[in-house]
Design a protein around this motif. Structure first.
Motif, mmCIF file in Angstrom:
data_model
loop_
_atom_site.group_PDB
_atom_site.id
_atom_site.type_symbol
_atom_site.label_atom_id
_atom_site.label_comp_id
_atom_site.label_asym_id
_atom_site.label_seq_id
_atom_site.Cartn_x
_atom_site.Cartn_y
_atom_site.Cartn_z
ATOM 1 N N VAL A 94 6.200 142.449 23.466
ATOM 2 C CA VAL A 94 6.111 140.885 23.936
ATOM 3 C C VAL A 94 7.940 140.741 24.263
ATOM 4 C CG1 VAL A 94 6.571 139.870 21.074
ATOM 5 C CG2 VAL A 94 5.049 142.032 21.177
ATOM 6 N N ALA A 95 7.487 139.380 25.287
ATOM 7 C CA ALA A 95 8.534 139.142 25.138
ATOM 8 C C ALA A 95 9.484 137.648 24.403
ATOM 9 C CB ALA A 95 8.133 138.035 26.406
ATOM 10 N N CYS A 96 8.744 137.095 23.996
ATOM 11 C CA CYS A 96 9.626 136.281 23.000
ATOM 12 C C CYS A 96 8.390 136.141 22.022
ATOM 13 C CB CYS A 96 10.484 134.949 23.043
ATOM 14 S SG CYS A 96 8.906 134.070 23.606
ATOM 15 N N ILE A 97 9.092 135.473 20.322
ATOM 16 C CA ILE A 97 7.941 135.477 19.202
ATOM 17 C C ILE A 97 8.594 133.209 18.997
ATOM 18 C CG2 ILE A 97 7.586 135.374 16.628
ATOM 19 C CD1 ILE A 97 8.344 137.782 17.283
ATOM 20 N N LEU A 98 7.388 132.733 19.394
ATOM 21 C CA LEU A 98 7.728 131.341 18.796
ATOM 22 C C LEU A 98 6.854 130.761 17.902
ATOM 23 C CD1 LEU A 98 6.141 129.850 22.432
ATOM 24 C CD2 LEU A 98 8.941 130.839 21.451
ATOM 25 N N PRO A 99 7.690 130.004 17.378
ATOM 26 C CA PRO A 99 6.846 129.504 15.823
ATOM 27 C C PRO A 99 5.037 129.796 15.629
ATOM 28 C CG PRO A 99 8.358 127.551 16.384
ATOM 29 C CD PRO A 99 7.898 128.368 17.812
ATOM 30 N N GLU A 100 4.646 129.509 16.581
ATOM 31 C CA GLU A 100 3.162 129.632 16.212
ATOM 32 C C GLU A 100 2.736 129.992 17.780
ATOM 33 O OE1 GLU A 100 1.500 124.755 16.604
ATOM 34 O OE2 GLU A 100 2.415 125.163 14.392
ATOM 35 N N ASP A 101 3.132 131.020 18.236
ATOM 36 C CA ASP A 101 3.000 131.914 19.170
ATOM 37 C C ASP A 101 3.451 132.926 19.353
ATOM 38 O OD1 ASP A 101 0.781 129.970 20.830
ATOM 39 O OD2 ASP A 101 2.496 128.856 20.388
ATOM 40 N N VAL A 102 3.014 134.165 20.046
ATOM 41 C CA VAL A 102 3.718 135.024 21.098
ATOM 42 C C VAL A 102 3.572 135.713 21.834
ATOM 43 C CG1 VAL A 102 3.971 138.013 20.710
ATOM 44 C CG2 VAL A 102 3.472 137.070 18.722
ATOM 45 N N ILE A 103 4.785 135.221 23.010
ATOM 46 C CA ILE A 103 4.707 135.480 24.645
ATOM 47 C C ILE A 103 4.623 136.989 25.089
ATOM 48 C CG2 ILE A 103 5.181 134.866 26.833
ATOM 49 C CD1 ILE A 103 4.252 132.419 23.980
ATOM 50 N N LEU A 104 4.229 137.615 26.138
ATOM 51 C CA LEU A 104 4.177 138.695 25.885
ATOM 52 C C LEU A 104 4.716 138.528 27.303
ATOM 53 C CD1 LEU A 104 0.122 140.267 25.485
ATOM 54 C CD2 LEU A 104 2.399 140.389 23.842
ATOM 55 N N THR A 105 5.378 139.972 27.872
ATOM 56 C CA THR A 105 6.107 140.040 29.515
ATOM 57 C C THR A 105 5.166 139.265 30.818
ATOM 58 O OG1 THR A 105 5.817 141.890 29.499
ATOM 59 C CG2 THR A 105 7.870 141.590 28.908
ATOM 60 N N ASP A 106 3.628 139.851 30.453
ATOM 61 C CA ASP A 106 3.165 139.421 31.609
ATOM 62 C C ASP A 106 2.753 137.503 31.271
ATOM 63 O OD1 ASP A 106 1.067 138.946 28.986
ATOM 64 O OD2 ASP A 106 0.169 141.043 30.095
ATOM 65 N N ARG A 107 3.494 137.001 30.354
ATOM 66 C CA ARG A 107 2.985 135.736 30.126
ATOM 67 C C ARG A 107 2.194 135.143 29.649
ATOM 68 N NH1 ARG A 107 5.328 132.651 35.649
ATOM 69 N NH2 ARG A 107 6.715 134.193 36.265
ATOM 70 N N THR A 108 0.608 136.431 28.258
ATOM 71 C CA THR A 108 0.066 136.232 27.915
ATOM 72 C C THR A 108 -0.018 134.963 27.024
ATOM 73 O OG1 THR A 108 -0.908 137.912 28.826
ATOM 74 C CG2 THR A 108 -1.716 136.772 26.433
ATOM 75 N N ARG A 109 0.124 134.207 26.275
ATOM 76 C CA ARG A 109 -0.156 133.357 24.626
ATOM 77 C C ARG A 109 -1.200 134.222 24.184
ATOM 78 N NH1 ARG A 109 3.386 128.776 23.664
ATOM 79 N NH2 ARG A 109 4.065 129.086 26.136
#
Length: 358
Positions: A207-222
Protein backbone atom coordinates in the motif's frame (compact mmCIF):
# COMPACT_ATOMS: atom_id res chain seq x y z
CA UNK A 1 3.00 -5.18 52.78
CA UNK A 2 0.18 -3.10 54.24
CA UNK A 3 -3.05 -4.74 55.43
CA UNK A 4 -5.02 -3.49 52.39
CA UNK A 5 -2.66 -4.02 49.44
CA UNK A 6 -3.09 -1.78 46.41
CA UNK A 7 -3.43 -3.84 43.24
CA UNK A 8 -3.44 -2.04 39.90
CA UNK A 9 -4.70 -3.90 36.83
CA UNK A 10 -3.68 -2.00 33.72
CA UNK A 11 -5.96 -2.98 30.85
CA UNK A 12 -9.12 -5.07 30.68
CA UNK A 13 -7.57 -7.88 28.68
CA UNK A 14 -8.85 -11.44 28.79
CA UNK A 15 -6.30 -12.60 31.39
CA UNK A 16 -7.25 -9.81 33.80
CA UNK A 17 -10.96 -10.47 33.45
CA UNK A 18 -10.41 -14.17 34.14
CA UNK A 19 -8.11 -13.47 37.11
CA UNK A 20 -10.15 -10.72 38.77
CA UNK A 21 -12.84 -12.82 40.54
CA UNK A 22 -10.25 -15.13 42.07
CA UNK A 23 -8.05 -12.24 43.22
CA UNK A 24 -11.04 -10.66 44.94
CA UNK A 25 -12.14 -13.95 46.48
CA UNK A 26 -8.74 -14.62 48.01
CA UNK A 27 -7.93 -10.99 48.90
CA UNK A 28 -11.27 -9.61 50.10
CA UNK A 29 -9.72 -6.47 51.64
CA UNK A 30 -7.43 -5.52 48.75
CA UNK A 31 -7.81 -2.14 47.06
CA UNK A 32 -8.11 -3.20 43.43
CA UNK A 33 -8.14 -0.66 40.61
CA UNK A 34 -8.82 -1.55 36.96
CA UNK A 35 -7.93 1.08 34.37
CA UNK A 36 -8.84 0.86 30.70
CA UNK A 37 -9.46 3.46 27.95
CA UNK A 38 -12.98 2.15 27.33
CA UNK A 39 -15.90 1.33 29.64
CA UNK A 40 -16.32 -1.85 27.59
CA UNK A 41 -13.91 -4.63 26.63
CA UNK A 42 -14.52 -6.50 23.38
CA UNK A 43 -14.15 -10.27 23.29
CA UNK A 44 -11.87 -11.21 20.41
CA UNK A 45 -13.42 -14.64 19.86
CA UNK A 46 -16.77 -13.17 18.86
CA UNK A 47 -15.54 -10.20 16.83
CA UNK A 48 -15.84 -11.95 13.42
CA UNK A 49 -19.41 -12.84 14.39
CA UNK A 50 -20.12 -9.18 15.14
CA UNK A 51 -18.73 -8.15 11.74
CA UNK A 52 -20.75 -10.86 9.99
CA UNK A 53 -23.92 -9.79 11.79
CA UNK A 54 -24.41 -12.94 13.88
CA UNK A 55 -24.07 -11.03 17.16
CA UNK A 56 -24.94 -7.56 18.33
CA UNK A 57 -21.94 -5.57 19.52
CA UNK A 58 -23.19 -5.65 23.11
CA UNK A 59 -23.28 -9.47 23.05
CA UNK A 60 -19.53 -9.60 22.40
CA UNK A 61 -18.26 -7.11 24.95
CA UNK A 62 -17.83 -6.96 28.69
CA UNK A 63 -19.43 -4.15 30.66
CA UNK A 64 -16.54 -3.12 32.87
CA UNK A 65 -18.74 -1.03 35.16
CA UNK A 66 -20.85 -4.10 35.91
CA UNK A 67 -17.76 -6.26 36.49
CA UNK A 68 -16.17 -3.63 38.73
CA UNK A 69 -19.31 -3.27 40.82
CA UNK A 70 -19.72 -7.02 41.08
CA UNK A 71 -16.23 -7.54 42.46
CA UNK A 72 -15.81 -4.36 44.47
CA UNK A 73 -13.22 -2.89 42.12
CA UNK A 74 -12.50 0.76 41.38
CA UNK A 75 -12.85 1.30 37.63
CA UNK A 76 -10.96 4.17 36.01
CA UNK A 77 -11.61 5.05 32.37
CA UNK A 78 -8.28 6.29 31.12
CA UNK A 79 -4.94 5.34 29.62
CA UNK A 80 -1.62 4.52 31.20
CA UNK A 81 1.44 6.02 29.52
CA UNK A 82 4.16 5.10 31.99
CA UNK A 83 5.05 3.03 35.02
CA UNK A 84 7.87 3.43 37.55
CA UNK A 85 8.79 0.04 39.03
CA UNK A 86 10.89 1.62 41.79
CA UNK A 87 8.45 4.29 42.95
CA UNK A 88 5.53 1.89 42.41
CA UNK A 89 3.58 4.47 40.45
CA UNK A 90 1.78 4.53 37.12
CA UNK A 91 1.31 7.71 35.10
CA UNK A 92 -2.18 7.90 33.63
CA UNK A 93 -4.54 10.34 31.99
CA UNK A 94 -6.40 10.33 35.32
CA UNK A 95 -3.26 11.28 37.30
CA UNK A 96 -0.61 9.27 39.11
CA UNK A 97 -1.62 5.99 40.70
CA UNK A 98 0.39 4.22 43.37
CA UNK A 99 0.39 0.45 43.72
CA UNK A 100 1.94 -2.40 45.62
CA UNK A 101 1.27 -5.00 42.93
CA UNK A 102 0.61 -4.19 39.27
CA UNK A 103 -0.24 -6.20 36.18
CA UNK A 104 -0.28 -5.11 32.54
CA UNK A 105 -2.73 -6.66 30.05
CA UNK A 106 -3.22 -4.07 27.31
CA UNK A 107 -2.81 -6.22 24.21
CA UNK A 108 -1.26 -4.78 21.09
CA UNK A 109 -2.38 -2.05 18.72
CA UNK A 110 -2.46 -1.85 14.96
CA UNK A 111 0.49 0.07 13.61
CA UNK A 112 0.41 1.05 9.95
CA UNK A 113 1.22 4.67 10.65
CA UNK A 114 4.04 4.47 8.11
CA UNK A 115 1.38 4.35 5.39
CA UNK A 116 0.35 7.89 4.41
CA UNK A 117 -3.32 8.46 5.19
CA UNK A 118 -3.78 5.49 7.52
CA UNK A 119 -4.06 7.61 10.66
CA UNK A 120 -6.86 9.66 9.07
CA UNK A 121 -8.70 7.10 6.97
CA UNK A 122 -7.80 3.63 8.28
CA UNK A 123 -8.74 1.63 11.36
CA UNK A 124 -6.83 -1.17 13.06
CA UNK A 125 -8.56 -4.32 14.29
CA UNK A 126 -6.76 -3.83 17.61
CA UNK A 127 -7.65 -2.40 20.02
CA UNK A 128 -10.85 -4.39 19.58
CA UNK A 129 -13.29 -1.99 21.24
CA UNK A 130 -12.36 0.88 18.94
CA UNK A 131 -12.70 -1.29 15.86
CA UNK A 132 -16.11 -2.65 16.90
CA UNK A 133 -17.41 0.89 17.34
CA UNK A 134 -16.03 1.95 13.94
CA UNK A 135 -17.62 -1.05 12.20
CA UNK A 136 -21.00 -0.24 13.74
CA UNK A 137 -20.81 3.33 12.40
CA UNK A 138 -19.71 2.08 8.98
CA UNK A 139 -22.81 -0.11 8.69
CA UNK A 140 -25.01 3.00 8.79
CA UNK A 141 -23.87 3.62 5.21
CA UNK A 142 -21.79 0.63 4.06
CA UNK A 143 -19.54 0.65 1.03
CA UNK A 144 -16.51 -1.29 -0.21
CA UNK A 145 -14.00 -2.56 2.35
CA UNK A 146 -10.25 -3.17 2.03
CA UNK A 147 -8.37 -5.31 4.54
CA UNK A 148 -4.59 -5.13 4.83
CA UNK A 149 -3.06 -8.40 6.00
CA UNK A 150 -3.49 -11.87 4.55
CA UNK A 151 -3.01 -13.97 7.68
CA UNK A 152 -5.76 -15.97 9.35
CA UNK A 153 -7.09 -12.88 11.14
CA UNK A 154 -7.36 -10.90 7.91
CA UNK A 155 -8.98 -13.75 6.00
CA UNK A 156 -11.50 -14.44 8.78
CA UNK A 157 -12.39 -10.75 8.84
CA UNK A 158 -12.72 -10.64 5.05
CA UNK A 159 -15.11 -13.59 5.06
CA UNK A 160 -17.18 -12.02 7.83
CA UNK A 161 -17.34 -8.66 6.06
CA UNK A 162 -18.30 -10.29 2.75
CA UNK A 163 -21.09 -12.21 4.48
CA UNK A 164 -22.41 -8.92 5.84
CA UNK A 165 -22.04 -6.52 2.89
CA UNK A 166 -21.64 -8.82 -0.11
CA UNK A 167 -18.86 -9.03 -2.72
CA UNK A 168 -17.30 -5.64 -2.00
CA UNK A 169 -14.29 -6.79 0.01
CA UNK A 170 -10.64 -6.71 -1.03
CA UNK A 171 -7.81 -8.45 0.83
CA UNK A 172 -4.29 -7.02 0.40
CA UNK A 173 -1.16 -9.00 1.28
CA UNK A 174 2.42 -7.83 0.76
CA UNK A 175 3.87 -11.34 0.73
CA UNK A 176 3.80 -13.91 -2.08
CA UNK A 177 0.75 -15.72 -0.69
CA UNK A 178 -1.94 -15.48 1.95
CA UNK A 179 -2.41 -17.85 4.89
CA UNK A 180 1.23 -18.91 4.78
CA UNK A 181 1.05 -20.00 8.44
CA UNK A 182 -1.46 -22.79 7.72
CA UNK A 183 -0.99 -26.39 6.50
CA UNK A 184 -1.96 -26.98 2.85
CA UNK A 185 -5.38 -28.62 3.34
CA UNK A 186 -7.04 -26.01 5.61
CA UNK A 187 -5.38 -23.28 3.56
CA UNK A 188 -7.06 -24.59 0.40
CA UNK A 189 -10.42 -24.69 2.17
CA UNK A 190 -10.10 -21.04 3.19
CA UNK A 191 -9.02 -20.03 -0.30
CA UNK A 192 -12.15 -21.71 -1.65
CA UNK A 193 -14.25 -19.86 0.93
CA UNK A 194 -12.77 -16.54 -0.21
CA UNK A 195 -13.56 -17.41 -3.83
CA UNK A 196 -17.11 -18.42 -2.94
CA UNK A 197 -17.60 -15.09 -1.17
CA UNK A 198 -16.07 -13.29 -4.18
CA UNK A 199 -13.41 -11.61 -2.07
CA UNK A 200 -10.78 -9.97 -4.29
CA UNK A 201 -7.25 -10.92 -3.24
CA UNK A 202 -4.08 -8.96 -4.06
CA UNK A 203 -0.74 -10.59 -3.20
CA UNK A 204 2.75 -9.11 -3.54
CA UNK A 205 1.02 -5.78 -3.07
CA UNK A 206 2.26 -2.88 -1.00
CA UNK A 207 0.00 0.00 0.00
CA UNK A 208 1.35 3.39 -1.02
CA UNK A 209 -1.33 5.54 0.59
CA UNK A 210 -4.88 5.51 1.88
CA UNK A 211 -7.45 8.06 0.74
CA UNK A 212 -10.99 8.63 2.07
CA UNK A 213 -12.51 6.35 -0.58
CA UNK A 214 -9.54 4.50 -2.07
CA UNK A 215 -6.41 2.51 -1.33
CA UNK A 216 -3.52 3.18 -3.71
CA UNK A 217 -0.93 0.44 -4.20
CA UNK A 218 2.69 1.11 -5.12
CA UNK A 219 2.01 -0.19 -8.65
CA UNK A 220 -0.67 2.54 -8.88
CA UNK A 221 -3.59 0.12 -8.64
CA UNK A 222 -6.55 1.93 -7.13
CA UNK A 223 -8.86 -0.08 -4.86
CA UNK A 224 -12.21 1.37 -3.82
CA UNK A 225 -12.56 1.40 -0.05
CA UNK A 226 -14.85 3.33 2.25
CA UNK A 227 -13.33 1.51 5.22
CA UNK A 228 -9.71 0.36 5.22
CA UNK A 229 -8.86 -2.10 7.99
CA UNK A 230 -5.42 -3.14 9.23
CA UNK A 231 -5.30 -6.80 10.27
CA UNK A 232 -1.49 -6.75 10.28
CA UNK A 233 1.30 -4.72 11.79
CA UNK A 234 0.30 -4.98 15.46
CA UNK A 235 2.76 -3.75 18.07
CA UNK A 236 2.80 -3.17 21.83
CA UNK A 237 2.26 0.33 23.22
CA UNK A 238 5.53 2.31 22.95
CA UNK A 239 5.52 3.33 26.62
CA UNK A 240 6.18 -0.25 27.68
CA UNK A 241 9.70 -0.25 26.24
CA UNK A 242 10.45 3.06 27.94
CA UNK A 243 9.55 1.71 31.37
CA UNK A 244 9.96 -2.07 31.49
CA UNK A 245 12.31 -4.73 30.11
CA UNK A 246 11.15 -5.63 26.61
CA UNK A 247 12.23 -7.73 23.65
CA UNK A 248 13.32 -6.02 20.38
CA UNK A 249 9.68 -5.92 19.20
CA UNK A 250 8.55 -4.09 22.35
CA UNK A 251 6.85 -6.97 24.18
CA UNK A 252 7.38 -6.99 27.93
CA UNK A 253 9.63 -9.89 28.92
CA UNK A 254 8.32 -12.06 31.74
CA UNK A 255 9.41 -15.20 33.55
CA UNK A 256 7.52 -18.43 33.90
CA UNK A 257 5.51 -16.95 36.78
CA UNK A 258 4.42 -14.02 34.56
CA UNK A 259 6.42 -11.47 36.56
CA UNK A 260 8.28 -8.87 34.53
CA UNK A 261 12.01 -9.51 34.28
CA UNK A 262 13.82 -7.95 37.29
CA UNK A 263 10.59 -6.26 38.46
CA UNK A 264 9.17 -8.27 41.37
CA UNK A 265 5.50 -7.61 42.03
CA UNK A 266 4.85 -6.40 38.49
CA UNK A 267 3.24 -8.81 36.03
CA UNK A 268 2.48 -8.69 32.30
CA UNK A 269 0.19 -11.02 30.37
CA UNK A 270 -1.57 -11.40 27.05
CA UNK A 271 -0.33 -10.15 23.69
CA UNK A 272 1.74 -7.30 25.16
CA UNK A 273 4.06 -9.77 26.93
CA UNK A 274 6.35 -12.65 26.01
CA UNK A 275 7.47 -15.49 28.27
CA UNK A 276 11.20 -15.51 27.65
CA UNK A 277 11.68 -19.27 27.94
CA UNK A 278 8.39 -20.28 26.32
CA UNK A 279 7.33 -17.83 23.59
CA UNK A 280 4.04 -18.64 21.86
CA UNK A 281 2.08 -17.18 18.93
CA UNK A 282 -0.27 -14.37 19.91
CA UNK A 283 -3.70 -15.90 20.51
CA UNK A 284 -6.54 -15.20 22.89
CA UNK A 285 -6.51 -18.77 24.19
CA UNK A 286 -3.07 -18.22 25.71
CA UNK A 287 -4.22 -15.09 27.53
CA UNK A 288 -7.29 -16.85 28.92
CA UNK A 289 -5.15 -19.70 30.23
CA UNK A 290 -2.78 -17.25 31.90
CA UNK A 291 -5.62 -15.82 33.99
CA UNK A 292 -5.79 -18.44 36.79
CA UNK A 293 -1.98 -18.51 37.19
CA UNK A 294 -1.87 -14.71 37.26
CA UNK A 295 -4.49 -14.62 40.02
CA UNK A 296 -2.61 -17.21 42.07
CA UNK A 297 0.70 -15.37 41.71
CA UNK A 298 -0.69 -11.93 42.53
CA UNK A 299 -2.14 -13.39 45.72
CA UNK A 300 1.17 -15.15 46.47
CA UNK A 301 3.07 -11.89 45.99
CA UNK A 302 0.76 -10.07 48.40
CA UNK A 303 1.10 -12.83 50.98
CA UNK A 304 4.84 -13.26 50.59
CA UNK A 305 4.57 -16.82 49.29
CA UNK A 306 6.30 -18.51 46.37
CA UNK A 307 4.82 -18.04 42.92
CA UNK A 308 4.09 -20.87 40.49
CA UNK A 309 5.05 -21.34 36.86
CA UNK A 310 2.65 -20.99 33.98
CA UNK A 311 3.10 -23.82 31.48
CA UNK A 312 1.70 -22.66 28.14
CA UNK A 313 0.46 -25.36 25.82
CA UNK A 314 2.56 -26.02 22.74
CA UNK A 315 -0.45 -26.43 20.46
CA UNK A 316 -3.86 -24.85 20.59
CA UNK A 317 -7.10 -25.47 18.78
CA UNK A 318 -7.73 -22.83 16.12
CA UNK A 319 -11.34 -22.24 15.07
CA UNK A 320 -11.88 -19.95 12.09
CA UNK A 321 -15.30 -18.57 11.18
CA UNK A 322 -16.12 -18.91 7.49
CA UNK A 323 -18.38 -15.89 7.26
CA UNK A 324 -21.73 -17.58 7.63
CA UNK A 325 -22.60 -19.84 10.52
CA UNK A 326 -19.96 -22.33 9.53
CA UNK A 327 -16.46 -22.85 10.86
CA UNK A 328 -13.10 -24.51 10.37
CA UNK A 329 -11.30 -26.19 13.28
CA UNK A 330 -7.55 -26.86 13.00
CA UNK A 331 -5.57 -28.97 15.45
CA UNK A 332 -1.92 -29.88 14.84
CA UNK A 333 -2.40 -30.05 11.07
CA UNK A 334 -5.72 -31.92 11.09
CA UNK A 335 -8.90 -30.03 10.31
CA UNK A 336 -12.68 -30.38 10.16
CA UNK A 337 -15.27 -27.93 8.89
CA UNK A 338 -19.00 -27.44 8.94
CA UNK A 339 -21.92 -25.69 10.57
CA UNK A 340 -21.49 -27.82 13.70
CA UNK A 341 -18.02 -26.28 14.20
CA UNK A 342 -19.58 -22.83 14.32
CA UNK A 343 -22.25 -24.02 16.78
CA UNK A 344 -19.51 -25.54 18.94
CA UNK A 345 -17.53 -22.29 18.87
CA UNK A 346 -20.67 -20.31 19.62
CA UNK A 347 -21.28 -22.38 22.76
CA UNK A 348 -17.67 -21.96 23.87
CA UNK A 349 -17.79 -18.18 23.35
CA UNK A 350 -21.16 -17.66 25.02
CA UNK A 351 -20.09 -19.77 27.99
CA UNK A 352 -16.89 -17.75 28.37
CA UNK A 353 -18.81 -14.47 28.20
CA UNK A 354 -21.33 -15.64 30.80
CA UNK A 355 -18.68 -16.99 33.15
CA UNK A 356 -16.27 -14.05 32.89
CA UNK A 357 -18.76 -11.19 32.72
CA UNK A 358 -21.18 -12.30 35.40
Amino acid sequence: MQDAPRILLIGAGHAHLVALPEIRRRLPDAQITLIDPSPFAAYSGMLPGVVAGHYRADQARFDLSHIAQLHGVRLVTGKVDGIDPDLRQATTTAGRMGFDIASVDIGIQGDLRQIPGFADHGVAVKPLSGFADRWARFLDSPGPVAIIGGGVAGVELALAAAHCIGPHVTLIESGPRILSELPPAPRRLLLEALADRRVTVHIKSTVACILPEDVILTDRTRIASDLTIAAAGGRPAPWLARCLPCDPQGHVTVGADLQVTDCPGIFAVGDCAVIVDAPRPKAGVHAVRQGPVLARNIVASVQGRATVAHKPQRHHLKIVSLGGKSGLAIWRGAHVAGSWVWRWKDRIDRRFMARTGR
